[in-house]
Motif scaffolding. Structure first.
Motif, mmCIF file in Angstrom:
data_model
loop_
_atom_site.group_PDB
_atom_site.id
_atom_site.type_symbol
_atom_site.label_atom_id
_atom_site.label_comp_id
_atom_site.label_asym_id
_atom_site.label_seq_id
_atom_site.Cartn_x
_atom_site.Cartn_y
_atom_site.Cartn_z
ATOM 1 N N ALA A 6 17.290 72.372 -40.392
ATOM 2 C CA ALA A 6 16.002 73.007 -40.121
ATOM 3 C C ALA A 6 16.158 74.203 -39.205
ATOM 4 O O ALA A 6 15.552 75.259 -39.431
ATOM 5 C CB ALA A 6 15.047 71.989 -39.502
ATOM 6 N N LEU A 7 16.963 74.057 -38.168
ATOM 7 C CA LEU A 7 17.177 75.165 -37.235
ATOM 8 C C LEU A 7 17.878 76.324 -37.924
ATOM 9 O O LEU A 7 17.478 77.492 -37.774
ATOM 10 C CB LEU A 7 18.004 74.689 -36.041
ATOM 11 N N ARG A 8 18.890 76.034 -38.703
ATOM 12 C CA ARG A 8 19.651 77.077 -39.387
ATOM 13 C C ARG A 8 18.768 77.845 -40.369
ATOM 14 O O ARG A 8 18.806 79.089 -40.422
ATOM 15 C CB ARG A 8 20.840 76.444 -40.104
ATOM 16 N N GLU A 9 17.954 77.125 -41.142
ATOM 17 C CA GLU A 9 17.098 77.788 -42.127
ATOM 18 C C GLU A 9 16.061 78.679 -41.453
ATOM 19 O O GLU A 9 15.818 79.811 -41.899
ATOM 20 C CB GLU A 9 16.403 76.747 -43.000
ATOM 21 N N ARG A 10 15.451 78.190 -40.391
ATOM 22 C CA ARG A 10 14.425 78.985 -39.713
ATOM 23 C C ARG A 10 15.028 80.221 -39.044
ATOM 24 O O ARG A 10 14.416 81.285 -39.036
ATOM 25 C CB ARG A 10 13.680 78.108 -38.708
ATOM 26 N N ARG A 11 16.228 80.089 -38.515
ATOM 27 C CA ARG A 11 16.887 81.256 -37.913
ATOM 28 C C ARG A 11 17.195 82.295 -38.988
ATOM 29 O O ARG A 11 16.962 83.502 -38.788
ATOM 30 C CB ARG A 11 18.174 80.820 -37.204
ATOM 31 N N VAL A 169 5.073 84.019 -46.682
ATOM 32 C CA VAL A 169 5.891 82.982 -47.313
ATOM 33 C C VAL A 169 7.360 83.148 -46.936
ATOM 34 O O VAL A 169 8.068 82.154 -46.693
ATOM 35 C CB VAL A 169 5.718 83.012 -48.838
ATOM 36 N N GLN A 170 7.822 84.390 -46.868
ATOM 37 C CA GLN A 170 9.218 84.622 -46.527
ATOM 38 C C GLN A 170 9.510 84.251 -45.082
ATOM 39 O O GLN A 170 10.578 83.717 -44.771
ATOM 40 C CB GLN A 170 9.582 86.088 -46.790
ATOM 41 N N ARG A 171 8.552 84.534 -44.213
ATOM 42 C CA ARG A 171 8.760 84.262 -42.789
ATOM 43 C C ARG A 171 8.575 82.782 -42.464
ATOM 44 O O ARG A 171 9.308 82.222 -41.657
ATOM 45 C CB ARG A 171 7.784 85.104 -41.960
ATOM 46 N N ARG A 176 2.973 75.420 -50.959
ATOM 47 C CA ARG A 176 1.613 75.685 -51.428
ATOM 48 C C ARG A 176 1.317 77.182 -51.414
ATOM 49 O O ARG A 176 0.734 77.714 -52.370
ATOM 50 C CB ARG A 176 0.605 74.941 -50.565
ATOM 51 N N LEU A 177 1.750 77.873 -50.364
ATOM 52 C CA LEU A 177 1.532 79.318 -50.309
ATOM 53 C C LEU A 177 2.364 80.036 -51.370
ATOM 54 O O LEU A 177 1.912 81.015 -51.963
ATOM 55 C CB LEU A 177 1.875 79.859 -48.921
ATOM 56 N N ALA A 178 3.572 79.557 -51.597
ATOM 57 C CA ALA A 178 4.417 80.164 -52.627
ATOM 58 C C ALA A 178 3.785 80.010 -54.007
ATOM 59 O O ALA A 178 3.799 80.942 -54.825
ATOM 60 C CB ALA A 178 5.804 79.532 -52.604
ATOM 61 N N ALA A 179 3.199 78.836 -54.281
ATOM 62 C CA ALA A 179 2.528 78.617 -55.560
ATOM 63 C C ALA A 179 1.306 79.519 -55.686
ATOM 64 O O ALA A 179 1.028 80.056 -56.775
ATOM 65 C CB ALA A 179 2.127 77.151 -55.692
ATOM 66 N N LEU A 180 0.581 79.700 -54.595
ATOM 67 C CA LEU A 180 -0.585 80.575 -54.626
ATOM 68 C C LEU A 180 -0.164 82.011 -54.883
ATOM 69 O O LEU A 180 -0.797 82.731 -55.670
ATOM 70 C CB LEU A 180 -1.340 80.473 -53.304
#
Length: 257
Positions: A6-11, A169-171, A176-180
């Motif tokens: 989780a930390l790696r992906e968010r960074r 969505v990228q940040r 759900r936002l990606a589907a929208l």
């Protein structure tokens, strides 16, 4: 998902190096590396510092704490809870003060929370099903049975809406936002680049029975909120770009029962 992942992906979503994150969080690059590899376990205070340094939304800060094995810090209070009465009052005051211009409050997914009376100027002629709760502001903005047929500069306006949603969505990735975003992109069709510069802001050039309206938007958030619900609210206000638009909206408000 584990805390290291989780930390790696968010960074990486924020395009920060381990060193940059370490400097922001007041630690060392070595320690961040150990946290991301699972060689070290973070203390609760370190998780909070990392989340703040990554500028994560409160919801994601809670999620990062949870995967690290700690209880969430930030409450998520229903908006109709008595404890949030002062917030609801403040929102209603702002919406009323913005009359005769349209203003709405939406949540993180663009679902309408409340709006002032002038919002009806934007929803005229829409398919009734689009105005059944939950009303999604992004959807009615670009849906072919929503606002789209009345928007004279639809290509520019649609690009403005889609780009803002894509950046969100990228940040802060969210299924759900990606589907929208994918749904709305389907309404807009192939992207075309503008013929020239758009100026200082992308206006909404809207046709109406009383004449064309030219509006620009501002977005306000509760920047110091410590409650997830409040932090995710956005107040979007529509302001007239010219005197003709202001006059039409003032007249519409005066004629409204």
């Amino acid at each position: 998902m584990s805390f290291p992942q989780a930390l790696r992906e968010r960074r990486r979503h924020r395009r920060l190096s381990q060193l940059e994150l370490a400097l922001r969080a007041g630690t060392t690059q070595r320690h961040v590396s150990f946290l991301e590899s699972g060689r070290s376990e973070p203390g609760r205070a370190m998780v909070v510092r990392l989340a703040e340094s990554l500028e994560l939304p409160l919801r994601e800060r809670n999620e990062l704490l949870t995967v690290a094995g700690y209880a969430p810090v930030y409450p998520r209070t229903p908006l109709d809870d008595p404890a949030l009465a002062p917030v609801r009052t403040a929102i209603e005051h702002v919406l009323a003060a913005h009359m005769p211009y349209p203003a709405i409050v939406i949540d993180r997914y663009g679902d309408l929370v409340t709006a002032n009376a002038a919002f009806g100027v934007l929803t005229e002629g829409m398919a009734p099903e689009l105005l059944q709760p939950p009303v999604n502001a992004y959807r009615i903005a670009l849906h072919p049975d929503g606002l789209a047929p009345r928007v004279a500069n639809f290509a520019d306006w649609a690009r403005h809406v889609l780009d803002a949603l894509r950046d969100t969505v990228q940040r802060n990735p969210d299924d759900r936002l990606a589907a929208l975003h994918a749904e709305l992109t389907g309404y807009v069709g192939p992207r075309t680049e503008p013929a020239g510069a758009l100026g200082f802001a992308v206006p909404l050039h809207l046709r109406s029975p009383d004449g064309d309206l030219r509006l620009m938007t501002t977005i306000t958030t509760f920047a110091t909120a410590t409650d997830v619900t409040i932090a995710e609210l956005k107040l979007e206000a529509f302001l007239p770009v010219d005197e003709a638009t202001a006059a039409i909206l003032a007249k519409r408000a005066a004629d409204r029962p």
